[in-house]
Write a protein that holds these residues in place. Structure first.
Motif, PDB file in Angstrom:
ATOM      1  N   ILE A 175      10.538   9.781  -8.040  1.00 42.24           N
ATOM      2  CA  ILE A 175       9.732   8.559  -8.136  1.00 42.24           C
ATOM      3  C   ILE A 175      10.117   7.743  -9.366  1.00 42.24           C
ATOM      4  O   ILE A 175      10.233   6.524  -9.294  1.00 42.24           O
ATOM      5  CB  ILE A 175       8.223   8.884  -8.140  1.00 42.24           C
ATOM      6  CG1 ILE A 175       7.842   9.603  -6.846  1.00 42.24           C
ATOM      7  CG2 ILE A 175       7.403   7.614  -8.296  1.00 42.24           C
ATOM      8  CD1 ILE A 175       6.420  10.160  -6.851  1.00 42.24           C
ATOM      9  N   GLY A 176      10.326   8.393 -10.492  1.00 41.30           N
ATOM     10  CA  GLY A 176      10.678   7.680 -11.726  1.00 41.30           C
ATOM     11  C   GLY A 176      11.927   6.848 -11.584  1.00 41.30           C
ATOM     12  O   GLY A 176      11.966   5.683 -11.987  1.00 41.30           O
ATOM     13  N   LYS A 224      11.642  12.358   1.850  1.00 41.22           N
ATOM     14  CA  LYS A 224      11.993  13.782   1.771  1.00 41.22           C
ATOM     15  C   LYS A 224      11.175  14.492   0.701  1.00 41.22           C
ATOM     16  O   LYS A 224      10.938  15.694   0.788  1.00 41.22           O
ATOM     17  CB  LYS A 224      13.480  13.946   1.495  1.00 41.22           C
ATOM     18  CG  LYS A 224      14.340  13.635   2.683  1.00 41.22           C
ATOM     19  CD  LYS A 224      15.807  13.792   2.344  1.00 41.22           C
ATOM     20  CE  LYS A 224      16.668  13.305   3.495  1.00 41.22           C
ATOM     21  NZ  LYS A 224      18.085  13.263   3.133  1.00 41.22           N
ATOM     22  N   ALA A 225      10.757  13.755  -0.320  1.00 32.72           N
ATOM     23  CA  ALA A 225       9.925  14.330  -1.381  1.00 32.72           C
ATOM     24  C   ALA A 225       8.463  14.454  -0.947  1.00 32.72           C
ATOM     25  O   ALA A 225       7.629  14.943  -1.705  1.00 32.72           O
ATOM     26  CB  ALA A 225      10.028  13.480  -2.649  1.00 32.72           C
ATOM     27  N   GLY A 226       8.164  13.979   0.272  1.00 33.02           N
ATOM     28  CA  GLY A 226       6.818  14.144   0.815  1.00 33.02           C
ATOM     29  C   GLY A 226       5.919  12.936   0.740  1.00 33.02           C
ATOM     30  O   GLY A 226       4.733  13.025   1.056  1.00 33.02           O
ATOM     31  N   ILE A 254       4.681   4.945  -0.567  1.00 25.19           N
ATOM     32  CA  ILE A 254       5.886   4.266  -1.051  1.00 25.19           C
ATOM     33  C   ILE A 254       5.605   2.784  -1.246  1.00 25.19           C
ATOM     34  O   ILE A 254       5.973   2.199  -2.274  1.00 25.19           O
ATOM     35  CB  ILE A 254       7.071   4.494  -0.085  1.00 25.19           C
ATOM     36  CG1 ILE A 254       7.459   5.983  -0.073  1.00 25.19           C
ATOM     37  CG2 ILE A 254       8.264   3.622  -0.466  1.00 25.19           C
ATOM     38  CD1 ILE A 254       8.390   6.378   1.051  1.00 25.19           C
ATOM     39  N   TYR A 255       4.935   2.173  -0.291  1.00 24.62           N
ATOM     40  CA  TYR A 255       4.588   0.757  -0.399  1.00 24.62           C
ATOM     41  C   TYR A 255       3.741   0.498  -1.650  1.00 24.62           C
ATOM     42  O   TYR A 255       4.006  -0.433  -2.415  1.00 24.62           O
ATOM     43  CB  TYR A 255       3.835   0.302   0.854  1.00 24.62           C
ATOM     44  CG  TYR A 255       3.323  -1.108   0.769  1.00 24.62           C
ATOM     45  CD1 TYR A 255       4.180  -2.187   0.945  1.00 24.62           C
ATOM     46  CD2 TYR A 255       1.990  -1.363   0.484  1.00 24.62           C
ATOM     47  CE1 TYR A 255       3.714  -3.487   0.856  1.00 24.62           C
ATOM     48  CE2 TYR A 255       1.513  -2.657   0.386  1.00 24.62           C
ATOM     49  CZ  TYR A 255       2.381  -3.713   0.572  1.00 24.62           C
ATOM     50  OH  TYR A 255       1.916  -4.996   0.476  1.00 24.62           O
ATOM     51  N   GLY A 301      -6.460   3.699  -2.184  1.00 22.85           N
ATOM     52  CA  GLY A 301      -5.041   3.781  -1.866  1.00 22.85           C
ATOM     53  C   GLY A 301      -4.645   5.178  -1.470  1.00 22.85           C
ATOM     54  O   GLY A 301      -5.420   6.127  -1.601  1.00 22.85           O
ATOM     55  N   ARG A 302      -3.427   5.287  -0.980  1.00 23.03           N
ATOM     56  CA  ARG A 302      -2.888   6.591  -0.571  1.00 23.03           C
ATOM     57  C   ARG A 302      -2.171   7.295  -1.725  1.00 23.03           C
ATOM     58  O   ARG A 302      -2.173   8.503  -1.811  1.00 23.03           O
ATOM     59  CB  ARG A 302      -1.931   6.424   0.606  1.00 23.03           C
ATOM     60  CG  ARG A 302      -2.548   5.792   1.821  1.00 23.03           C
ATOM     61  CD  ARG A 302      -3.507   6.758   2.483  1.00 23.03           C
ATOM     62  NE  ARG A 302      -4.052   6.144   3.684  1.00 23.03           N
ATOM     63  CZ  ARG A 302      -5.334   6.080   3.959  1.00 23.03           C
ATOM     64  NH1 ARG A 302      -6.214   6.590   3.141  1.00 23.03           N
ATOM     65  NH2 ARG A 302      -5.745   5.519   5.067  1.00 23.03           N
ATOM     66  N   ALA A 303      -1.533   6.517  -2.588  1.00 24.01           N
ATOM     67  CA  ALA A 303      -0.895   7.106  -3.776  1.00 24.01           C
ATOM     68  C   ALA A 303      -1.985   7.377  -4.806  1.00 24.01           C
ATOM     69  O   ALA A 303      -2.955   6.629  -4.914  1.00 24.01           O
ATOM     70  CB  ALA A 303       0.154   6.159  -4.343  1.00 24.01           C
TER      71      ALA A 303
END
Length: 96
Positions: free
Chosen positions: A34-35, A58-60, A66-67, A14-16
């Motif tokens: 995120i929280g 905006k937080a990068g 996000i998905y 994954g990316r996250a």
């Protein structure tokens, strides 16, 4: 099948980061914004707005990140609800 799904979303490619995915799944230990976003996905998903997504951008965070956070938050919340339902059923029937 459920265990396989959870393993894949938490440990699969994954990316996250795995830490963010685990935090989203558990709805705990995540820095802002995120929280706050995960809390909204878990408890009031219909209220998520484009502005919420924009804040994460905006937080990068990327679209893929996000998905993945949304998926982990939703599956985590569904898992907690399922486990709570099973516990209530067990308590009501006396069966495990």
């Amino acid at each position: 099948m459920h265990a396989s799904l959870v393993t894949q979303v938490l440990q699969g490619e994954g990316r996250a980061s795995p830490e963010i995915r685990r935090g989203a799944f558990n709805n705990e230990g995540l820095a802002e914004p995120i929280g706050r976003f995960v809390e909204k996905v878990a408890h009031d998903a219909r209220m998520v707005t484009d502005a919420d997504i924009g804040t994460l951008r905006k937080a990068g965070l990327s679209e893929d990140q996000i998905y993945e956070i949304v998926v982990c938050a939703a599956i985590g919340q569904a898992t907690r609800q399922y486990q709570n339902a099973l516990a209530a059923l067990s308590a009501a029937t006396g069966r495990t």
